[in-house]
Design a protein around this motif. Structure first.
Motif, PDB file in Angstrom:
ATOM      1  N   UNK A 215       0.825  -1.207   0.000  1.00  0.00           N
ATOM      2  CA  UNK A 215       0.000   0.000   0.000  1.00  0.00           C
ATOM      3  C   UNK A 215       0.858   1.256   0.000  1.00  0.00           C
ATOM      4  N   UNK A 216       2.159   1.107  -0.209  1.00  0.00           N
ATOM      5  CA  UNK A 216       3.070   2.250  -0.202  1.00  0.00           C
ATOM      6  C   UNK A 216       3.590   2.495  -1.623  1.00  0.00           C
ATOM      7  N   UNK A 217       3.303   3.686  -2.136  1.00  0.00           N
ATOM      8  CA  UNK A 217       3.640   4.081  -3.496  1.00  0.00           C
ATOM      9  C   UNK A 217       4.885   4.962  -3.469  1.00  0.00           C
ATOM     10  N   UNK A 218       5.917   4.562  -4.238  1.00  0.00           N
ATOM     11  CA  UNK A 218       7.148   5.352  -4.342  1.00  0.00           C
ATOM     12  C   UNK A 218       6.986   6.352  -5.497  1.00  0.00           C
ATOM     13  N   UNK A 219       7.301   7.612  -5.240  1.00  0.00           N
ATOM     14  CA  UNK A 219       7.187   8.656  -6.260  1.00  0.00           C
ATOM     15  C   UNK A 219       8.529   9.362  -6.406  1.00  0.00           C
TER      16      UNK A 219
ATOM     17  N   UNK B 207      22.791   3.884   1.042  1.00  0.00           N
ATOM     18  CA  UNK B 207      23.037   3.166  -0.206  1.00  0.00           C
ATOM     19  C   UNK B 207      24.020   2.038   0.035  1.00  0.00           C
ATOM     20  N   UNK B 208      23.640   0.812  -0.341  1.00  0.00           N
ATOM     21  CA  UNK B 208      24.554  -0.327  -0.233  1.00  0.00           C
ATOM     22  C   UNK B 208      25.550  -0.333  -1.383  1.00  0.00           C
ATOM     23  N   UNK B 209      25.085  -0.086  -2.596  1.00  0.00           N
ATOM     24  CA  UNK B 209      25.957  -0.104  -3.775  1.00  0.00           C
ATOM     25  C   UNK B 209      25.571   1.040  -4.705  1.00  0.00           C
ATOM     26  N   UNK B 210      26.528   1.479  -5.473  1.00  0.00           N
ATOM     27  CA  UNK B 210      26.281   2.493  -6.503  1.00  0.00           C
ATOM     28  C   UNK B 210      26.955   2.027  -7.792  1.00  0.00           C
ATOM     29  N   UNK B 211      26.275   2.290  -8.922  1.00  0.00           N
ATOM     30  CA  UNK B 211      26.769   1.862 -10.228  1.00  0.00           C
ATOM     31  C   UNK B 211      26.726   3.082 -11.148  1.00  0.00           C
TER      32      UNK B 211
ATOM     33  N   UNK C 222      24.613  16.989 -10.023  1.00  0.00           N
ATOM     34  CA  UNK C 222      23.266  16.458  -9.734  1.00  0.00           C
ATOM     35  C   UNK C 222      23.012  15.252 -10.633  1.00  0.00           C
ATOM     36  N   UNK C 223      22.449  14.167 -10.091  1.00  0.00           N
ATOM     37  CA  UNK C 223      22.269  12.947 -10.897  1.00  0.00           C
ATOM     38  C   UNK C 223      21.123  13.035 -11.895  1.00  0.00           C
ATOM     39  N   UNK C 224      20.345  14.101 -11.838  1.00  0.00           N
ATOM     40  CA  UNK C 224      19.219  14.228 -12.761  1.00  0.00           C
ATOM     41  C   UNK C 224      17.938  13.651 -12.183  1.00  0.00           C
ATOM     42  N   UNK C 225      16.859  13.705 -12.937  1.00  0.00           N
ATOM     43  CA  UNK C 225      15.571  13.179 -12.455  1.00  0.00           C
ATOM     44  C   UNK C 225      15.621  11.673 -12.222  1.00  0.00           C
ATOM     45  N   UNK C 226      14.717  11.210 -11.371  1.00  0.00           N
ATOM     46  CA  UNK C 226      14.544   9.771 -11.148  1.00  0.00           C
ATOM     47  C   UNK C 226      13.806   9.189 -12.346  1.00  0.00           C
ATOM     48  N   UNK C 227      14.413   8.198 -13.008  1.00  0.00           N
ATOM     49  CA  UNK C 227      13.774   7.569 -14.174  1.00  0.00           C
ATOM     50  C   UNK C 227      13.302   6.156 -13.881  1.00  0.00           C
ATOM     51  N   UNK C 228      13.717   5.607 -12.742  1.00  0.00           N
ATOM     52  CA  UNK C 228      13.290   4.243 -12.418  1.00  0.00           C
ATOM     53  C   UNK C 228      13.347   4.015 -10.913  1.00  0.00           C
ATOM     54  N   UNK C 229      12.343   3.301 -10.390  1.00  0.00           N
ATOM     55  CA  UNK C 229      12.323   2.814  -9.009  1.00  0.00           C
ATOM     56  C   UNK C 229      11.741   1.420  -9.039  1.00  0.00           C
ATOM     57  N   UNK C 230      12.395   0.480  -8.372  1.00  0.00           N
ATOM     58  CA  UNK C 230      11.795  -0.843  -8.176  1.00  0.00           C
ATOM     59  C   UNK C 230      12.484  -1.517  -7.007  1.00  0.00           C
ATOM     60  N   UNK C 231      11.747  -2.395  -6.336  1.00  0.00           N
ATOM     61  CA  UNK C 231      12.353  -3.115  -5.212  1.00  0.00           C
ATOM     62  C   UNK C 231      12.967  -4.420  -5.707  1.00  0.00           C
ATOM     63  N   UNK C 232      13.955  -4.889  -4.970  1.00  0.00           N
ATOM     64  CA  UNK C 232      14.609  -6.147  -5.301  1.00  0.00           C
ATOM     65  C   UNK C 232      13.584  -7.276  -5.215  1.00  0.00           C
ATOM     66  N   UNK C 233      13.459  -8.109  -6.265  1.00  0.00           N
ATOM     67  CA  UNK C 233      12.445  -9.166  -6.228  1.00  0.00           C
ATOM     68  C   UNK C 233      12.577 -10.093  -5.027  1.00  0.00           C
ATOM     69  N   UNK C 234      13.805 -10.252  -4.505  1.00  0.00           N
ATOM     70  CA  UNK C 234      14.017 -11.179  -3.390  1.00  0.00           C
ATOM     71  C   UNK C 234      14.131 -10.474  -2.043  1.00  0.00           C
ATOM     72  N   UNK C 235      14.085  -9.148  -2.034  1.00  0.00           N
ATOM     73  CA  UNK C 235      14.230  -8.430  -0.771  1.00  0.00           C
ATOM     74  C   UNK C 235      13.459  -7.121  -0.859  1.00  0.00           C
ATOM     75  N   UNK C 236      12.302  -7.069  -0.205  1.00  0.00           N
ATOM     76  CA  UNK C 236      11.468  -5.879  -0.274  1.00  0.00           C
ATOM     77  C   UNK C 236      12.101  -4.678   0.426  1.00  0.00           C
ATOM     78  N   UNK C 237      13.090  -4.917   1.231  1.00  0.00           N
ATOM     79  CA  UNK C 237      13.743  -3.841   1.968  1.00  0.00           C
ATOM     80  C   UNK C 237      14.820  -3.134   1.175  1.00  0.00           C
ATOM     81  N   UNK C 238      15.038  -3.548  -0.089  1.00  0.00           N
ATOM     82  CA  UNK C 238      16.078  -2.937  -0.912  1.00  0.00           C
ATOM     83  C   UNK C 238      15.454  -2.379  -2.197  1.00  0.00           C
ATOM     84  N   UNK C 239      15.799  -1.138  -2.499  1.00  0.00           N
ATOM     85  CA  UNK C 239      15.305  -0.473  -3.705  1.00  0.00           C
ATOM     86  C   UNK C 239      16.439  -0.223  -4.673  1.00  0.00           C
ATOM     87  N   UNK C 240      16.113  -0.291  -5.955  1.00  0.00           N
ATOM     88  CA  UNK C 240      17.073   0.171  -6.944  1.00  0.00           C
ATOM     89  C   UNK C 240      16.513   1.459  -7.541  1.00  0.00           C
ATOM     90  N   UNK C 241      17.359   2.482  -7.582  1.00  0.00           N
ATOM     91  CA  UNK C 241      16.952   3.803  -8.048  1.00  0.00           C
ATOM     92  C   UNK C 241      17.833   4.183  -9.229  1.00  0.00           C
TER      93      UNK C 241
END
Length: 1126
Positions: free
Chosen positions: A151-155, A226-230, A190-209
């Motif tokens: 029920x939580x929407x990421x924007x 942040x755990x990792x940056x690419x 500045x990294x620019x606008x957010x173009x993608x958000x999704x949670x890790x399929x195996x871990x709901x506590x981790x997001x990829x931005x």
């Protein structure tokens, strides 16, 4: 002082001075004819919208409910389920829909708009409504993500921040991911606008931005870091996960795909350029166009699918847009007809942490929707069952027929089913959610659309659905290469020379007649047998009237017109050869300009079952001038006649004998009784060769141009019909003569008033034909018998009668001539005549006579052909024994007023001024369930109905406050309270003005949401459960709730309760969601009463406790005392 009339109040009239019907003569007729229709029988509402969503911008799919949602650039939503289940919604702001997200299997949809608002739609009702809205004030929305069963929407926003919204309450959480915390602290850019958000399929506590500049961040929600940056050098457009959550793939602006390991070294493990040429020396491949989207879907049994849009090489000039499907070592490039807006891969499971098992791809194009079958070799497409091909060629005209004969739709379907393409996928259409409505409407409805490429489409519109039945290509009758005239200029060359301008259809005989923009009329018969026509029958007509050739304004003869009374010798013989060659350059040779606009084919024509051409009538150039556009058209199957007219005059054609019976200028119909003193015009030979084709606005007007009306000076055959659909497309923008199409020389808002009085047109040089009506009626005043007649309406408000003397049916009809004689003026009104009809003595509609359909290609010696020749046409005239008093009533409606004329006395019985400040665009005499009425659509947007024969106003609704050319050109009324118009270049909007249909509409509409069990989550397996490694869950409520995260800033976004929410229920109680609203209000009131009861019960319990305490204290106090001590 004017007497107060209570009827004006009851009928809701707005203009007291002009809206009261005024009885003239014979007021006793109103007492004899009882009117059954009342204002309570009418109500206006939209029913359903068909067609492809205009200018689509986004798409979403619910894999459990199997519902597809499409958002558009004008803020509308279209929802599709199984064929026949469609829904249209509109955001009030009209801002573009940038993203859609389903609450999967919850019956709700989140929409994000370009005005930085987010809306929650309730789909559990037949007319979806907005429950909540959230308007962001300080940041612009760029991307949204709603995890499955969350029920939580990421924007994500343009500033690079991520906010979190509770979709139940539509309130912001205090938890915010700031861009400067997500990226490297050492990074200054500045990294620019957010173009993608999704949670890790195996871990709901981790997001990829994903940030636009090329930075990807793997964010830990619990530790808020942040755990990792690419980092990659090229901009990112989209990101997709492998279902195991250990790899993800990015698409970039240089046409590359990069695959990353989650716990990698900061470099991609693989870089792919799907469409780039690989240099042999190991250098970087050449850059390609951006890959706008990529999806990565896995299968249990085989290789994963990588599906992407874009990425083509820059040197592929002119190549069509492509969708690329990479499966194992094979790469399939699927070309599309239009640019790709978005695509979605349909998978067997809604869970992101399971094998996806993709089975189809839905591709949303700018002007089409394509679904590709991934399970079959060659990736065939599914046959689309939705009516999304309305705009295949731009629509130029429409006709709507309700309550047709029941055998029409099966007959059209049987011939149309043979036209279907082959090679479609054999599987069922995958978008199969929802349920059909339980409609009570059972009568057949047919919509006919004419198109710019010359096609005519028949649609089954029964029960608020739409399905194509049959398509006729009229261009096959003509040669592919057009006649090349030496005098042809860019103005004379049409982009769409075959465009359909007007259609006339007789449902009973199935005869069809179409008029094209190139001044041709085609007459078709319906046949179930295939034939080959060796020579297409052709009639050439010189419809050309010059007033300066006449001796006096009321003279009879014209330049080169045929006599008014056709005789066997005077009737031109049918011409079966091709049209004459190119015109003579000599202006003195009046016959040298006989050039048709299109050349009829001279080779044999194979005609499939369906509509087969019977006759082609072609208006030819005369004296170097092109023929004027045809402005009106009618046919009668009983009489075997077709009549058409333009600004020059009219022609009556006998399509059985293939002859022209009458070819007259409009003035000649009046004979010596012409009421208008017309000014003669300068000789045409003094004009420029292309005189009739120049627009008066494009050059200085000559002295002879000033003698003409503004409209006749702007006559042009040129069409503004680009093949590309544009939002401001003006359909068939032929500049017609005054009243020919009541849209001339007006701006699109139709705000200009137009006077039609005699004083304003007494210098009008040209009077156009605007309407026709065939009927068996009284041809002249005082006639004692009914005769077949043709009534002609003109742009100056005149209705003229033409008597028809028909030979006996059968063989004699084919041998003896039809005698046609103008019979004078019936009535004159203000404004162009739009519609005529006739009522009998009881007030019932007198339909035109018709010939029942028969198979025209039966063998000549067969019984069916013999029966057909001997069959007399069905006549609807009253019996001769009926007393002839005022036996009929003629109903005439112009763009300003309506009149009812008693016949044969020709007394005006009723008169009604419909509008003074505007003008009508469409008027029809329609049959409701219990009576007749005149339905009118006004240029100021009002839809009105008038009773018959009394012309009492019954309905007046300001429906379209601002109308445009497209709506005006395509608006149609039909029987039983139905109407339609083209609301955009790709969509048909249907409306009803019937109270019964409005009341039953809720039952007729389909249901989008149906109760479906959510599939079981994938089994973690014994070892994963024992040692870990399965999907990790997260208590988002604990993390994002107000207790842990605090409150968000009030200035960041504003919450707006929707009409579908609790706050708006009382206001919506009378609307579409009234039942649901009333139920909720009742529950609220019941809950309130229960609360009050509970409070009273609690008070009584407290009082009882106090009483018990006092009683106990008294008992203890008095326990040891004797009675006499009390």
């Amino acid at each position: 002082m004017k007497k107060f009339n209570i009827r004006k109040v009851l009928d809701g009239l707005k203009e007291v001075s002009s809206s009261t019907p005024s009885p003239h003569a014979g007021t006793q007729e109103n007492n004899l004819l009882q009117e059954t229709l009342q204002s309570e029988h009418f109500q206006l509402c939209k029913t359903v919208r068909h067609g492809f969503p205009y200018q689509p911008s986004s798409m979403a799919f619910d894999p459990v409910q199997k519902i597809l949602a499409i958002g558009t650039q004008n803020g509308s939503l279209r929802l599709f389920g199984r064929p026949g289940v469609e829904c249209y919604c509109q955001h009030e702001s009209g801002a573009a829909v940038i993203q859609l997200q389903f609450l999967i299997n919850e019956g709700a949809l989140v929409s994000a708009l370009a005005d930085d608002s987010v809306h929650l739609w309730n789909l559990r009702q037949k007319r979806p409504a907005i429950l909540h809205s959230l308007k962001f004030n300080k940041e612009r929305i760029t991307h949204c993500h709603l995890p499955f069963q969350s029920k939580w929407l990421y924007i994500g926003t343009e500033r690079g921040n991520i906010h979190i919204v509770n979709v139940e309450s539509f309130t912001l959480s205090g938890y915010v991911i700031m861009w400067n915390k997500a990226i490297e602290l050492s990074s200054k850019a500045h990294p620019g606008p957010v173009v993608h958000i999704s949670d890790n399929p195996m871990d709901e506590g981790k997001l990829i931005i994903g940030f636009e500049a090329g930075i990807v961040v793997f964010w830990d929600l619990k530790s808020k870091k942040a755990d990792y940056r690419y980092t990659y050098d090229e901009a990112i457009h989209s990101i997709a996960w492998h279902h195991e959550g250990k790899q993800f793939i990015c698409s970039h602006s240089d046409g590359t795909l990069t695959i990353w390991n989650l716990k990698g070294t900061g470099k991609p493990v693989q870089t792919i350029t799907p469409h780039g040429k690989q240099p042999k020396d190991g250098k970087k491949p050449e850059s390609c166009k951006p890959i706008l989207k990529v999806e990565y879907k896995t299968t249990r049994a085989g290789e994963p699918f990588m599906i992407l849009s874009g990425g083509l090489s820059y040197d592929t000039v002119g190549r069509r847009p492509c969708l690329t499907v990479m499966h194992g070592k094979s790469t399939a490039v699927l070309e599309m007809d239009y640019p790709i807006v978005d695509f979605l891969t349909l998978c067997e499971t809604p869970y992101p942490n399971d094998f996806q098992e993709p089975y189809a791809v839905v591709v949303l194009l700018e002007k089409d929707l394509v679904v590709i079958d991934l399970a079959q070799n060659g990736y065939p497409i599914f046959e689309n069952p939705y009516p999304l091909t309305i705009h295949e060629s731009p629509v130029t005209c429409c006709e709507y027929f309700a309550d047709c004969s029941v055998d029409l739709i099966p007959a059209l379907y049987s011939v149309g089913s043979r036209q279907k393409r082959q090679g479609y996928s054999k599987k069922e259409w995958p978008i199969s959610g929802g349920n059909w409505g339980l409609g009570t409407q059972s009568y057949p409805e047919i919509i006919i659309t004419g198109h710019a490429d010359g096609t005519v489409k028949f649609w089954d519109a029964s029960a608020i659905m739409l399905q194509v039945l049959y398509k006729l290509k009229t261009a096959k009758v003509f040669e592919k290469s057009r006649v090349k005239e030496e005098k042809a200029t860019p103005e004379t060359m049409d982009e769409d020379p075959f465009a359909i301008q007007i259609m006339a259809w007789c449902p009973d005989s199935r005869m069809l007649c179409v008029a094209g923009v190139s001044a041709n009329v085609l007459i078709y018969r319906f046949s179930k047998q295939e034939i080959t026509t060796e020579v297409v029958q052709l009639l050439e007509v010189r419809l050309h009237c010059e007033l300066n050739d006449m001796e006096s304004p009321d003279g009879g003869g014209g330049g080169d017109q045929t006599p008014a009374l056709a005789t066997p010798g005077a009737s031109p013989s049918p011409q079966t050869a091709g049209p004459p060659t190119h015109p003579s350059t000599s202006s003195n040779n009046s016959d040298g300009g006989n050039v048709p606009c299109l050349k009829v084919r001279s080779t044999p024509l194979k005609q499939s079952p369906g509509y087969q051409v019977e006759l082609v009538v072609q208006l030819v150039w005369v004296g170097g001038e092109p023929p004027q556009p045809i402005t009106s058209l009618a046919l009668n199957s009983s009489y075997g006649l077709v009549v058409f007219g333009n600004s020059a005059g009219l022609a009556v054609v006998d399509y059985l004998q293939k002859t022209v019976l009458l070819n007259l200028g409009t003035v000649e119909l009046y004979g010596s009784n012409d009421p208008y003193q017309r000014q003669p015009r300068s000789p045409r030979k003094t004009r420029q060769p292309s005189g009739g084709l120049c627009d008066i606005n494009e050059g200085s007007a000559t002295s002879e141009d000033r003698c003409k009306s503004p409209t006749s000076a702007r006559m042009s055959r040129k069409l503004s019909l680009p093949t590309e659909l544009k939002p401001d497309l003006v359909l068939l923008s032929v500049c017609p003569p005054r009243g020919a199409n009541p849209l001339d020389h007006r701006d699109n808002s139709f705000s200009r008033s137009r006077s039609s009085s005699v004083t304003s047109i007494d210098k009008e040089a040209r009077e156009a034909i605007t309407s026709f009506h065939f009927a068996e009626t009284f041809a002249r005043k005082g006639d004692s018998s009914l005769t077949p007649c043709l009534h002609v309406g003109t742009s100056l408000g005149s209705v003229l009668a033409v008597a028809l003397n028909l030979p006996p049916a059968g063989e004699q009809r084919l041998l003896q001539p039809v005698i046609v004689s103008p019979s004078g003026t019936l009535v004159r009104l203000k404004g162009s005549i739009l519609r005529m009809a006739f009522l009998d003595a009881t007030g019932s509609l007198v339909p035109p006579a018709f010939e029942p359909w028969y198979e025209p290609n039966a063998l000549a010696d067969g019984e069916e052909r013999d029966r057909a020749r001997k069959r007399r046409p069905v006549s609807v005239s009253p019996s001769p024994s009926q007393e002839l008093g005022e036996c009929q009533y003629a109903v005439v409606c112009s763009e300003k007023q309506a009149k009812v004329i008693a016949l044969p006395s020709q007394n005006c019985t009723f008169k009604h001024s419909i509008t003074e400040t505007s003008f009508l665009l469409r008027a029809d005499v329609v049959a409701m369930g219990s009576g007749l009425c005149v339905a009118c659509f006004c240029a100021n947007g009002h839809i009105m109905t008038l009773s018959l024969p009394g012309l009492r106003p019954l309905l007046d609704v300001n429906y379209l406050p601002l109308t445009d050319m497209r709506i005006a050109r395509t608006f149609c009324f039909t029987n039983l309270g139905q109407a339609m118009y083209l609301t955009s270049p790709t969509e048909i909007q249907r409306i009803t003005y019937s109270q019964d249909t409005c009341e039953n509409l809720q039952e007729m509409l389909g249901e989008l949401f149906t109760p479906v069990e959510t599939p079981e989550a994938p089994n973690r397996g014994f070892f994963k459960g024992l040692f870990g490694g399965g999907a990790q869950s997260l208590d988002r409520e604990e993390l994002f709730g107000e207790t842990a995260a605090g409150k968000a800033s009030r200035s960041l976004a504003q919450h707006i309760p929707g009409q579908g929410g609790m706050e708006g229920m009382k206001g919506a109680a009378s609307g579409v969601v009234g039942d649901l609203a009333r139920a909720r209000i009742a529950l609220d009131e019941r809950g309130q009463k229960l609360g009050e009861l509970e409070e009273r019960t609690a008070a009584m319990m407290a009082s009882a406790d106090n009483f018990g305490k006092h009683a106990h204290e008294m008992m203890l106090k008095c326990k040891d005392k004797k009675w006499y001590q009390l």
